[in-house]
Design a protein around this motif. Structure first.
Motif, short mmCIF file in Angstrom:
data_model
loop_
_atom_site.label_atom_id
_atom_site.label_comp_id
_atom_site.label_asym_id
_atom_site.label_seq_id
_atom_site.Cartn_x
_atom_site.Cartn_y
_atom_site.Cartn_z
N VAL A 81 25.24 -5.65 18.03
CA VAL A 81 23.85 -4.94 18.28
C VAL A 81 23.82 -3.37 18.05
N ILE A 84 23.93 -2.70 14.35
CA ILE A 84 22.55 -2.92 13.86
C ILE A 84 21.76 -1.82 14.27
N ALA A 88 20.12 0.98 11.39
CA ALA A 88 18.72 1.19 11.59
C ALA A 88 18.42 2.78 11.71
N ASP A 95 19.44 -1.19 0.11
CA ASP A 95 19.64 -2.53 0.19
C ASP A 95 20.94 -3.00 1.02
N LEU A 98 20.43 -2.80 4.52
CA LEU A 98 19.89 -3.89 4.89
C LEU A 98 20.35 -5.23 5.07
N ILE A 101 22.49 -5.39 8.03
CA ILE A 101 21.85 -5.90 9.14
C ILE A 101 21.74 -7.15 9.10
N ARG A 102 21.28 -7.71 8.08
CA ARG A 102 21.00 -9.26 8.09
C ARG A 102 22.35 -9.98 8.50
N ALA A 105 22.97 -9.95 12.16
CA ALA A 105 21.88 -10.64 12.86
C ALA A 105 22.58 -12.24 12.73
N ASP A 106 22.93 -12.59 11.72
CA ASP A 106 23.45 -13.87 11.65
C ASP A 106 24.78 -14.14 12.53
N ILE A 108 25.41 -12.70 14.95
CA ILE A 108 25.17 -12.99 16.61
C ILE A 108 24.68 -14.35 16.91
N VAL A 109 23.83 -14.94 15.93
CA VAL A 109 23.55 -16.34 16.16
C VAL A 109 24.84 -17.44 16.22
#
Lengths: 112, 112
Positions: A81, A84, A88, A95, A98, A101-102, A105-106, A108-109
């Motif tokens: 986090v 990220i 940000a 790109d 970004l 960031i994607r 985020a993945d 994290i899951v």
């Protein structure tokens, strides 16, 4: 890490798995910072009894962490986090940024 | 949600808290999809014994979820990660979009 903080964190994650009596004593010792003698006289049990009970609580909390690893996971996700956030913070992210960031985020899951 | 999937998910999160014997039976029933009779003959116990043991496993897993809520948390975080993805998909994100990404990232930590 400081033993006290570490156990406080373990309690945050696994405290609900202790019995009400264990929780009560644990909170007195760790969060209210009462001495063994004070807790013993509050509870009407021996100092040694309080000591043993707290030791069993710590052992139980450590065992839960050993099995579920929620504290470890917490730090890993917090780190992602933070990354990220940093990405940000770039005014007009590229790109690549970004995409990163994607990806974070993945990840994290995947930690969950 | 489908009972089977729900219990599979609970097992993913809390299975480590079951005993080895419970895990073995549970995996045979839920993941290998063996019948009670097949498990009973494998384990040398009665069908009723297998049934009771699985029922106790499900109850234990549900109790852990009641107390720790990891499955619920998993869905909430997954949703926030999905939103981050969607925002990061905007070609050249505005400052507002970047703020939302930061906010969602913070909310993920708060969920932990």
């Amino acid at each position: 890490m400081d033993k006290m903080i570490e156990h406080g964190l373990l309690y945050d994650f696994y405290g609900e798995l202790l019995t009400d009596h264990q929780k009560e004593l644990y909170e007195k010792a760790v969060f209210e910072d009462l001495s063994l003698g004070e807790i013993a006289s509050d509870e009407g049990i021996s100092r040694q009894g309080v000591h043993d009970l707290l030791k069993r609580c710590n052992k139980a909390l450590e065992d839960y962490e050993e099995k579920l690893g929620l504290v470890k996971r917490f730090y890993k996700i917090k780190e992602k986090v933070g990354k990220i956030h940093k990405l940000a913070d770039e005014g007009s992210p590229s790109d690549d940024t970004l995409n990163m960031i994607r990806k974070l985020a993945d990840e994290i899951v995947e930690e969950l």
